[in-house]
Design a protein around this motif. Structure first.
Motif, PDB file in Angstrom:
ATOM      1  N   GLU A  96     -33.714 -26.767  63.124  1.00  0.00           N
ATOM      2  CA  GLU A  96     -33.011 -26.122  64.231  1.00  0.00           C
ATOM      3  C   GLU A  96     -32.896 -27.142  65.352  1.00  0.00           C
ATOM      4  O   GLU A  96     -33.891 -27.765  65.725  1.00  0.00           O
ATOM      5  N   GLN A  97     -31.693 -27.301  65.843  1.00  0.00           N
ATOM      6  CA  GLN A  97     -31.444 -28.278  66.886  1.00  0.00           C
ATOM      7  C   GLN A  97     -30.248 -27.842  67.722  1.00  0.00           C
ATOM      8  O   GLN A  97     -29.626 -26.826  67.446  1.00  0.00           O
ATOM      9  N   ARG A  98     -29.949 -28.627  68.737  1.00  0.00           N
ATOM     10  CA  ARG A  98     -28.822 -28.320  69.611  1.00  0.00           C
ATOM     11  C   ARG A  98     -27.624 -29.189  69.263  1.00  0.00           C
ATOM     12  O   ARG A  98     -27.767 -30.377  69.006  1.00  0.00           O
ATOM     13  N   TRP A 108     -27.372 -23.667  69.850  1.00  0.00           N
ATOM     14  CA  TRP A 108     -28.447 -23.896  68.887  1.00  0.00           C
ATOM     15  C   TRP A 108     -27.908 -23.640  67.496  1.00  0.00           C
ATOM     16  O   TRP A 108     -27.193 -22.657  67.260  1.00  0.00           O
ATOM     17  N   SER A 110     -28.863 -23.987  63.094  1.00  0.00           N
ATOM     18  CA  SER A 110     -29.781 -24.253  61.995  1.00  0.00           C
ATOM     19  C   SER A 110     -28.988 -25.082  60.994  1.00  0.00           C
ATOM     20  O   SER A 110     -27.943 -24.644  60.506  1.00  0.00           O
ATOM     21  N   VAL A 133     -27.207 -20.271  65.720  1.00  0.00           N
ATOM     22  CA  VAL A 133     -28.335 -19.357  65.955  1.00  0.00           C
ATOM     23  C   VAL A 133     -28.594 -19.184  67.452  1.00  0.00           C
ATOM     24  O   VAL A 133     -29.670 -18.766  67.853  1.00  0.00           O
ATOM     25  N   THR A 134     -27.588 -19.488  68.266  1.00  0.00           N
ATOM     26  CA  THR A 134     -27.735 -19.412  69.724  1.00  0.00           C
ATOM     27  C   THR A 134     -28.130 -18.017  70.175  1.00  0.00           C
ATOM     28  O   THR A 134     -29.060 -17.857  70.979  1.00  0.00           O
ATOM     29  N   ARG A 136     -29.621 -15.617  68.563  1.00  0.00           N
ATOM     30  CA  ARG A 136     -30.994 -15.316  68.155  1.00  0.00           C
ATOM     31  C   ARG A 136     -32.004 -16.014  69.053  1.00  0.00           C
ATOM     32  O   ARG A 136     -32.984 -15.428  69.497  1.00  0.00           O
ATOM     33  N   ARG A 137     -31.749 -17.294  69.354  1.00  0.00           N
ATOM     34  CA  ARG A 137     -32.665 -18.048  70.231  1.00  0.00           C
ATOM     35  C   ARG A 137     -32.718 -17.431  71.619  1.00  0.00           C
ATOM     36  O   ARG A 137     -33.785 -17.349  72.232  1.00  0.00           O
ATOM     37  N   GLU A 140     -34.807 -14.268  71.455  1.00  0.00           N
ATOM     38  CA  GLU A 140     -36.234 -14.600  71.375  1.00  0.00           C
ATOM     39  C   GLU A 140     -36.779 -14.999  72.743  1.00  0.00           C
ATOM     40  O   GLU A 140     -37.881 -14.607  73.124  1.00  0.00           O
ATOM     41  N   GLU A 141     -36.025 -15.791  73.468  1.00  0.00           N
ATOM     42  CA  GLU A 141     -36.445 -16.216  74.806  1.00  0.00           C
ATOM     43  C   GLU A 141     -36.556 -15.016  75.736  1.00  0.00           C
ATOM     44  O   GLU A 141     -37.497 -14.912  76.532  1.00  0.00           O
TER      45      GLU A 141
END
Length: 175
Positions: A96-98, A108, A110, A133-134, A136-137, A140-141
């Motif tokens: 996972e990265q940007r 973001w 995957s 996955v932005t 989802r991230r 979560e935050e």
């Protein structure tokens, strides 16, 4: 015998064309981003979903470096993953990265990457599957924030304060 060989060769060509057609259809219609990336990290070909995800018109990603779409802080980790795939340390690795959208915003993703080798085992290019996955991230935050801070006052809640106090008491050096 020559006629039989010609028929067999023709059948092989037909099978190859059918296989190529299946790959092209899967590549072009995949709901997630897919890219073929050469060993110098240049995008050979990107599917429509990846162009849309990154805000680029069709074909614009072809030929550019992954470095242009990867957030600078994530480049070293991405290159480490690609080295692991290339060395055979992992057959297919996920990270996972940007990535950078064309408008400059950050998203973001995957990324699952595998290596395609030639018939002799030499590396040819990478196949990367990229999923946004932005959302989802961000969710979560938001959950982490709600677990530690009061949504009305934005002050740390009792649970967060208690954990911070316990950590400070456990480590007298930093207190």
């Amino acid at each position: 015998i020559l006629v039989e060989q010609a028929r067999a060769l023709s059948a092989q060509r037909d099978e190859l064309a059918e296989s190529e057609g299946r790959f092209r259809t899967a590549f072009e219609s995949a709901p997630i981003g897919v890219a073929l990336v050469d060993l110098d990290l240049r995008i050979i070909r990107a599917n429509p979903a990846l162009h849309h995800m990154l805000g680029h018109p069709p074909g614009e990603l072809n030929g550019i470096s992954l470095r242009e779409v990867t957030h600078p802080d994530d480049m070293a980790e991405q290159e480490g993953l690609l080295d692991a795939v290339r060395s055979g340390e992992c057959g297919s690795c996920t990270l996972e990265q940007r990535y950078l959208h064309r408008d400059g915003s950050v998203l973001w993703v995957s990324v699952s990457t595998a290596l395609v080798r030639d018939p002799h085992g030499a590396p040819r290019y990478y196949v990367a599957q990229i999923m946004d996955v932005t959302d989802r991230r961000m969710a979560e935050e938001q959950l982490r924030r709600l677990a530690n801070f009061d949504p009305l006052t934005n002050l740390a809640n009792r649970r967060f304060f208690q954990r911070q106090l316990e950590a400070a008491l456990a480590d007298p050096v930093s207190a």
